[in-house]
Design an enzyme around this catalytic site. Sequence first.
Site, PDB file in Angstrom:
ATOM      1  N   TYR A  45     -17.535  15.902 -15.484  1.00 25.51           N
ATOM      2  CA  TYR A  45     -17.947  14.501 -15.361  1.00 25.51           C
ATOM      3  C   TYR A  45     -18.929  14.371 -14.194  1.00 25.51           C
ATOM      4  CZ  TYR A  45     -17.407   9.501 -14.472  1.00 25.51           C
ATOM      5  OH  TYR A  45     -17.636   8.180 -14.257  1.00 25.51           O
TER       6      TYR A  45
ATOM      7  N   ASP B  70      -8.849  18.525 -14.850  1.00 25.25           N
ATOM      8  CA  ASP B  70      -9.076  17.126 -15.226  1.00 25.25           C
ATOM      9  C   ASP B  70      -8.675  17.005 -16.704  1.00 25.25           C
ATOM     10  OD1 ASP B  70     -10.151  14.696 -16.121  1.00 25.25           O
ATOM     11  OD2 ASP B  70     -11.829  14.785 -14.707  1.00 25.25           O
TER      12      ASP B  70
ATOM     13  N   ARG C 282       0.835  -1.203   0.000  1.00 25.60           N
ATOM     14  CA  ARG C 282       0.000   0.000   0.000  1.00 25.60           C
ATOM     15  C   ARG C 282       0.869   1.251   0.000  1.00 25.60           C
ATOM     16  NH1 ARG C 282      -1.482   1.774   4.567  1.00 25.60           N
ATOM     17  NH2 ARG C 282      -1.961  -0.265   5.458  1.00 25.60           N
TER      18      ARG C 282
ATOM     19  N   LYS D  13      -9.333   5.876 -19.207  1.00 21.51           N
ATOM     20  CA  LYS D  13      -9.719   6.379 -20.532  1.00 21.51           C
ATOM     21  C   LYS D  13      -8.525   6.381 -21.494  1.00 21.51           C
ATOM     22  CE  LYS D  13     -13.465   6.898 -18.111  1.00 21.51           C
ATOM     23  NZ  LYS D  13     -13.820   8.153 -17.470  1.00 21.51           N
TER      24      LYS D  13
HETATM   25  C1  LIG Z   1     -14.299   8.620 -16.199  1.00 22.95           C
HETATM   26  C2  LIG Z   1     -13.954   9.981 -15.781  1.00 22.95           C
HETATM   27  C3  LIG Z   1     -13.647  10.270 -14.447  1.00 22.95           C
HETATM   28  C4  LIG Z   1     -13.750   9.235 -13.344  1.00 22.95           C
HETATM   29  O1  LIG Z   1     -12.801   8.235 -13.487  1.00 22.95           O
HETATM   30  P1  LIG Z   1     -13.020   6.701 -13.027  1.00 22.95           P
HETATM   31  O2  LIG Z   1     -11.769   6.042 -13.473  1.00 22.95           O
HETATM   32  O3  LIG Z   1     -14.248   6.205 -13.717  1.00 22.95           O
HETATM   33  O4  LIG Z   1     -13.190   6.727 -11.542  1.00 22.95           O
HETATM   34  C5  LIG Z   1     -13.262  11.563 -14.144  1.00 22.95           C
HETATM   35  N1  LIG Z   1     -13.195  12.522 -15.087  1.00 22.95           N
HETATM   36  C6  LIG Z   1     -13.498  12.278 -16.383  1.00 22.95           C
HETATM   37  C7  LIG Z   1     -13.400  13.374 -17.380  1.00 22.95           C
HETATM   38  C8  LIG Z   1     -13.883  11.008 -16.771  1.00 22.95           C
HETATM   39  O5  LIG Z   1     -14.195  10.785 -18.050  1.00 22.95           O
END
Ligand SMILES: *Cc1c(COP(=O)(O)O)cnc(C)c1O
Length: 379
Positions: A101, A173, A48, A198
């Site tokens: 998101y 983000d 961890r 992603k």
């Molecule tokens: C999918 C997504 C998230 C969240 O991420 P997870 O891996 O699903 O927890 C945050 N910001 C954006 C722009 C996303 O597309």
Amino acid sequence: MTGFSTRAIHDGQPFDPRTGAVVPPIFLSSTFVQDGVGTFRDGYEYGRGGNPSRDQLQQQLASLEGGTHAFAFGSGLAGEDALLRAILKPGDHVLMANDVYGGTHRLVSRMFVPWGVELSTADFADLDAVRAAIRPTTKVLWVETPSNPLMKITDLAALAELGHAAGAVVVADNTFASPFLQQPLALGADVVVHSTTKYVGGHSDIVGGAIVTADAELADAVGFVQFGVGAVNSPFDAWLTTRSLKTLAVRMERHSSNAQAVAEALVGHPALEAVHYPGLPTHPGHEIAARQMSGFGGMVSIQVRGGADEALAIVRRTELFQLAESLGGVESLICYPSEMTHASVKGTELAVPTNLLRLSVGIEDAADLITDITTALQS
Ligand SMILES: *Cc1c(COP(=O)(O)O)cnc(C)c1O
């Protein structure tokens, strides 16, 4: 400094010193033998707290985002949670773009607001609106550009200036752009957030997240939450993600050129009310995007003439664009945000139009993708 692709392939990815294996091995061990109580090999004690595969990914991510510290988490939201815990205390205000998101908004409104944090939203494509919404207690400005799902563009350098004048931490983000297309830290943001699920992962086979910063004090705080709360990325997922990052540049170039071709083919289609893609000269954020991104990315959204029924009919007819949540993989996906990715913000100020469809344009042949979507629009 060497170029992006060179760093993507080599930073944090040394060959194995024992065997010469070109690809670093995966370290699946949860614990590490100590040479004496408290005498660790290379600092490793327990999984961890640290794992070589995760560390290699973190090094690679820090290099690619132009940061000094990166932290890899079990999901994007786990990373966001750790970051916000590291920054916020009761009474602090978070100002968020009004089309982030859905899960990010839900995390703050359902987890942090009940603990005394304040949340409000504004249109971050309009910096006057952002300025007007900043409060004396504003601690975080949270932006997504391009945004999800309306593909709005925020001027990151100008936003960072605004945020810093107010004493707030500016969080970008960067999931939609990826570090190959956009470098928020260089534009003035304090922290970059990723859902590595992603584009960074890119093959729809991992769930993960990352936080990257060049602020050593903030990094200490995030590192402590990562260790103390424990939502770490698994060694296997970290290893897969290092593998994925090596092809990020070529994937993003192809995602961008395919999305541009799809968007251009759809503009003016009689079945559509609007096509949202920052690579189109008619997009209101086109000039800013052209300045702060090196390509426009793989995400396109469209608004269908008629309404929800017409939009839902199209997702039933596409074949290559498969109906699924998520984005950023090599395969093309279609999603109906108001009932899928953004169902959690229905009825709030973040609700998205019910005639909206979001396309994650993959790296298949552009001509096949165009045929698939235009056929679905015609029937
Ligand atoms: C999918 C997504 C998230 C969240 O991420 P997870 O891996 O699903 O927890 C945050 N910001 C954006 C722009 C996303 O597309």
